[in-house]
Design an enzyme around this catalytic site. Sequence first.
Site, PDB file in Angstrom:
ATOM      1  N   LYS A  59     -23.879 -35.460 -11.515  1.00  0.00           N
ATOM      2  CA  LYS A  59     -24.600 -34.766 -12.603  1.00  0.00           C
ATOM      3  C   LYS A  59     -23.746 -34.709 -13.868  1.00  0.00           C
ATOM      4  CE  LYS A  59     -23.741 -30.596 -12.853  1.00  0.00           C
ATOM      5  NZ  LYS A  59     -23.375 -29.200 -12.941  1.00  0.00           N
ATOM      6  N   LEU A 115     -24.853 -21.443 -11.738  1.00  0.00           N
ATOM      7  CA  LEU A 115     -25.916 -22.201 -11.076  1.00  0.00           C
ATOM      8  C   LEU A 115     -25.604 -23.692 -11.129  1.00  0.00           C
ATOM      9  CD1 LEU A 115     -28.891 -20.170 -12.575  1.00  0.00           C
ATOM     10  CD2 LEU A 115     -27.899 -19.955 -10.294  1.00  0.00           C
ATOM     11  N   PRO A 116     -26.327 -24.503 -10.315  1.00  0.00           N
ATOM     12  CA  PRO A 116     -25.967 -25.922 -10.242  1.00  0.00           C
ATOM     13  C   PRO A 116     -26.114 -26.697 -11.561  1.00  0.00           C
ATOM     14  CG  PRO A 116     -27.313 -25.287  -8.350  1.00  0.00           C
ATOM     15  CD  PRO A 116     -27.324 -24.130  -9.305  1.00  0.00           C
ATOM     16  N   THR A 171     -21.991 -25.656 -15.253  1.00  0.00           N
ATOM     17  CA  THR A 171     -21.788 -26.849 -16.089  1.00  0.00           C
ATOM     18  C   THR A 171     -23.156 -27.473 -16.333  1.00  0.00           C
ATOM     19  OG1 THR A 171     -19.643 -27.248 -15.075  1.00  0.00           O
ATOM     20  CG2 THR A 171     -20.630 -29.077 -16.279  1.00  0.00           C
ATOM     21  N   LYS A 230     -16.081 -29.389 -21.340  1.00  0.00           N
ATOM     22  CA  LYS A 230     -16.081 -29.464 -19.865  1.00  0.00           C
ATOM     23  C   LYS A 230     -16.471 -30.879 -19.409  1.00  0.00           C
ATOM     24  CE  LYS A 230     -16.617 -28.399 -15.485  1.00  0.00           C
ATOM     25  NZ  LYS A 230     -15.495 -28.304 -14.574  1.00  0.00           N
TER      26      LYS A 230
HETATM   27  P1  NAD Z   1     -23.333 -24.467  -5.322  1.00  0.00           P
HETATM   28  O1  NAD Z   1     -24.434 -25.445  -5.150  1.00  0.00           O
HETATM   29  O2  NAD Z   1     -22.344 -24.232  -4.229  1.00  0.00           O
HETATM   30  O3  NAD Z   1     -23.938 -23.023  -5.715  1.00  0.00           O
HETATM   31  C1  NAD Z   1     -25.027 -22.818  -6.554  1.00  0.00           C
HETATM   32  C2  NAD Z   1     -25.787 -21.609  -6.040  1.00  0.00           C
HETATM   33  O4  NAD Z   1     -26.843 -21.292  -6.956  1.00  0.00           O
HETATM   34  C3  NAD Z   1     -26.431 -21.813  -4.673  1.00  0.00           C
HETATM   35  O5  NAD Z   1     -25.970 -20.821  -3.767  1.00  0.00           O
HETATM   36  C4  NAD Z   1     -27.938 -21.689  -4.953  1.00  0.00           C
HETATM   37  O6  NAD Z   1     -28.652 -21.085  -3.894  1.00  0.00           O
HETATM   38  C5  NAD Z   1     -27.927 -20.811  -6.197  1.00  0.00           C
HETATM   39  N1  NAD Z   1     -29.137 -20.867  -7.003  1.00  0.00           N
HETATM   40  C6  NAD Z   1     -29.800 -21.942  -7.484  1.00  0.00           C
HETATM   41  N2  NAD Z   1     -30.832 -21.573  -8.237  1.00  0.00           N
HETATM   42  C7  NAD Z   1     -30.841 -20.217  -8.253  1.00  0.00           C
HETATM   43  C8  NAD Z   1     -31.673 -19.230  -8.870  1.00  0.00           C
HETATM   44  N3  NAD Z   1     -32.707 -19.563  -9.639  1.00  0.00           N
HETATM   45  N4  NAD Z   1     -31.383 -17.931  -8.657  1.00  0.00           N
HETATM   46  C9  NAD Z   1     -30.321 -17.573  -7.898  1.00  0.00           C
HETATM   47  N5  NAD Z   1     -29.498 -18.451  -7.284  1.00  0.00           N
HETATM   48  C10 NAD Z   1     -29.760 -19.766  -7.463  1.00  0.00           C
HETATM   49  O7  NAD Z   1     -22.561 -24.929  -6.666  1.00  0.00           O
HETATM   50  P2  NAD Z   1     -21.068 -24.556  -7.117  1.00  0.00           P
HETATM   51  O8  NAD Z   1     -20.118 -25.532  -6.524  1.00  0.00           O
HETATM   52  O9  NAD Z   1     -20.848 -23.085  -6.948  1.00  0.00           O
HETATM   53  O10 NAD Z   1     -21.170 -24.934  -8.675  1.00  0.00           O
HETATM   54  C11 NAD Z   1     -21.873 -24.110  -9.602  1.00  0.00           C
HETATM   55  C12 NAD Z   1     -21.644 -24.689 -11.001  1.00  0.00           C
HETATM   56  O11 NAD Z   1     -20.241 -24.716 -11.285  1.00  0.00           O
HETATM   57  C13 NAD Z   1     -22.162 -26.134 -11.167  1.00  0.00           C
HETATM   58  O12 NAD Z   1     -22.712 -26.284 -12.450  1.00  0.00           O
HETATM   59  C14 NAD Z   1     -20.885 -26.962 -11.014  1.00  0.00           C
HETATM   60  O13 NAD Z   1     -20.989 -28.187 -11.699  1.00  0.00           O
HETATM   61  C15 NAD Z   1     -19.839 -26.034 -11.606  1.00  0.00           C
HETATM   62  N6  NAD Z   1     -18.466 -26.213 -11.109  1.00  0.00           N
HETATM   63  C16 NAD Z   1     -18.213 -26.343  -9.766  1.00  0.00           C
HETATM   64  C17 NAD Z   1     -16.904 -26.504  -9.340  1.00  0.00           C
HETATM   65  C18 NAD Z   1     -16.563 -26.672  -7.873  1.00  0.00           C
HETATM   66  O14 NAD Z   1     -15.408 -27.015  -7.567  1.00  0.00           O
HETATM   67  N7  NAD Z   1     -17.471 -26.438  -6.943  1.00  0.00           N
HETATM   68  C19 NAD Z   1     -15.849 -26.490 -10.263  1.00  0.00           C
HETATM   69  C20 NAD Z   1     -16.140 -26.312 -11.606  1.00  0.00           C
HETATM   70  C21 NAD Z   1     -17.459 -26.164 -12.024  1.00  0.00           C
END
Ligand code: NAD
Length: 297
Positions: free
Chosen positions: A248, A68-69, A98, A173
């Site tokens: 964030k 999740l975000p 994260t 991280k």
């Molecule tokens: P994103 O915003 O693409 O995806 C998050 C998803 O969570 C969304 O589809 C949203 O609808 C869903 N969501 C939110 N609340 C919810 C709930 N209560 N129930 C079900 N679904 C819910 O984000 P992302 O890029 O996939 O990143 C996710 C995490 O991974 C973050 O913490 C980010 O910091 C970390 N991260 C991302 C990357 C990257 O390159 N994108 C790399 C490493 C770590």
Amino acid sequence: MSTLPRIAFIGLGNMGAPMAANLARAGYPVQAFDLSEAACAAARQAGAGIAASAIEAVKGAAVVISMLPASRHVETLYLGQGVLAAIEPGALVIDCSTIAPASAQKVAQAAAARGLAMIDAPVSGGVAGAAAGTLTFIVGGEAAALERARPVLQAMGKNIFHMGAAGAGQVAKLCNNMALGVIMAVTGEAIALGVAHGLDAKTLSQMMAVSTSRSWATEVCNPWPGVLENAPSSRGYAGGFGSDLMLKDLGLAVEAAMGVGNAIPLGEMARNLYALNQQAGRGGLDFSSVVKLVAKE
Ligand code: NAD
């Protein structure tokens, strides 16, 4: 019928969708859920079953994974929405988001109070690493829980580091992402400076990629459009790692630094750069779009 344990996967965004797809490909029965219908549809295409809610998804699951975000989403899911209470006794919980180390500890303590093992396992490797199944997992929690999680993590990644107790994965991280945020910003500055002097961005980047400033920001996610065909910068900064997610993480790094009284002058400056990038309307774009703050049109 698969003999592998059933997995609930909550959060099918840029990272969660390809991670869930890799688990399904490895033969795990996956029950997934996301608030976004489009995200659910894409995961269904990739072989995951879709549940009607997060609570439905965790029913009967031996392993629960969330991606999740931010902290508030993770706390709301497990504590606010009561998902923790719906998880089967004896199941293992893996949060790959994260989030703040204190949030990870809070949810892990609540899980432990219910007799559930939980690890924080944030990842590095980006969307490309998630798709290729080569993520690095940065783990906090008990060693025994990590050993139970290991086969599942190996279906989505290549490297696993055990950093310490609950929350330690998140601290590590944040250290990584603070360095990444600074490196991306300065890489963009360097290329913009070269281009302003008439240099070719691609040749400059190729030189830097085999010289002393080499980095992931130059070689894999180059911020200058057209240098790397597959980088977000070459598709209008779409996809990838959102600038607001970097903002964030830098905010979490600032909080973590204040907690122990450490100075992080470059980390604080980088947090301001990504805040300016958000103000410029680029919060939803890949974080390499921070280069636009200094690039001349
Ligand atoms: P994103 O915003 O693409 O995806 C998050 C998803 O969570 C969304 O589809 C949203 O609808 C869903 N969501 C939110 N609340 C919810 C709930 N209560 N129930 C079900 N679904 C819910 O984000 P992302 O890029 O996939 O990143 C996710 C995490 O991974 C973050 O913490 C980010 O910091 C970390 N991260 C991302 C990357 C990257 O390159 N994108 C790399 C490493 C770590």
